[in-house]
Design an enzyme around this catalytic site. Sequence first.
Site, PDB file in Angstrom:
ATOM      1  N   CYS A 203       2.573 -27.535  19.679  1.00 14.93           N
ATOM      2  CA  CYS A 203       1.650 -28.448  18.267  1.00 14.93           C
ATOM      3  C   CYS A 203       0.533 -28.181  17.814  1.00 14.93           C
ATOM      4  CB  CYS A 203       3.226 -28.050  17.129  1.00 14.93           C
ATOM      5  SG  CYS A 203       4.956 -27.785  17.249  1.00 14.93           S
ATOM      6  N   CYS A 344     -10.951 -28.946  26.797  1.00 15.63           N
ATOM      7  CA  CYS A 344     -10.175 -28.895  25.542  1.00 15.63           C
ATOM      8  C   CYS A 344      -9.727 -30.299  25.019  1.00 15.63           C
ATOM      9  CB  CYS A 344      -9.280 -27.459  25.472  1.00 15.63           C
ATOM     10  SG  CYS A 344      -7.349 -27.733  26.588  1.00 15.63           S
TER      11      CYS A 344
END
Length: 387
Positions: A203, A344
């Site tokens: 998520c 990231c």
Amino acid sequence: MSLAPAAQRAPLVEPAAELDRGQLARYSRHLTLPGVGQLGQRRILNAKVLVIGAGGLGSPIANYLIAAGVGTLAVLDDDTVESSNLQRQSMHRQQDVGARKVDSVTRLASELNDSVEVIAIPERLSTQNALQLFTDYDLVIDGSDNFATRYLSNDAAEITGTPLVWGTLFQFSGQVSVFDPRTGPMLRDLFPEIPDADSVPSCAEGGVFGALCGVVGSLMAVEALKLITGVGETLSGKLWLYDALNSTVRTLGFERDPQREPVTELGDYQPVLCAVGPAIEQIDAQELEQLRAGGETLVIDVREGWERELAAIPGSTHIPLGRVLDEGWGAIDLAGVRHLVLACKSGVRSQQAAVALSTGAPAVQLLNLSGGTVGWYAQIRGEELTY
């Protein structure tokens, strides 16, 4: 049109004592329901339910089970509230940031229905505690957010014979099923093996539509109450799929696999790196800084621009993942570069970028920053980066 309830199954829980006047008033809307009535409500009052996770799914699950009067509600979660949780985890409040998530359940019960006993368990589900926990409760609801816990829950349910309500979320979609070892198929009949840990973004990486948690979590609470009371037909042997973008619902049927060996003991549930595609060399934050000290190292941050506004590795170059996937090496200036490190948030999207670049790579060392920007801030600056 008939209003008669579906044929009832055997209720999961024995009824509590007769309802008093206050309970008759509080639960009156249940008492008038065909198939529930006073007897069904007394079963709810006597039920012991364990919820795994006090987050996006755990919030509506806890809310509706507390409102329904479940006798004992245990909630298992070792996490604390972050500001990014508040977009969807409706049980928590702004003042809860930094506090234990399970403590929000205790507060909710005190405000909504103080007759419910809440057992806050600030732990993770593990091979050490799973079997005892599943044995102690009538029913378990899995609102966790990772494959390892979901398969551990399934296997503990199968071994102990405990019904399990299961749900997942990803971006704009949700899934719900009931794995009831007494009567129906289990998760491993549907998906036999644990997927690779990074085969689907979390998520945090992929995002989730906040209100979707309410849709999926509420259905999970419905399935739990149906199991407890014996009313209606559950999702055992069925996978309910909801697409919020297209406003569509599908239900797929599945059966026990007669060739599958029964689960008789817990196994290894440690996440593993995705084995799909070429192997990419991993590097941690400390190793990155040592490499950068020697020069000729380029760090490319493949996150979105808004993420870099929150935090970024100093000296990194921003090239979003979409551009890397579209343009490949053409998006990168490699002048004077010997070591190319992709980063990231946590290492999942950068791994995807690294795999895409590994084909036809020029003469540079291609590396993925394990743990991502979050790990870099923790190791190098000693700061907890949450978003």
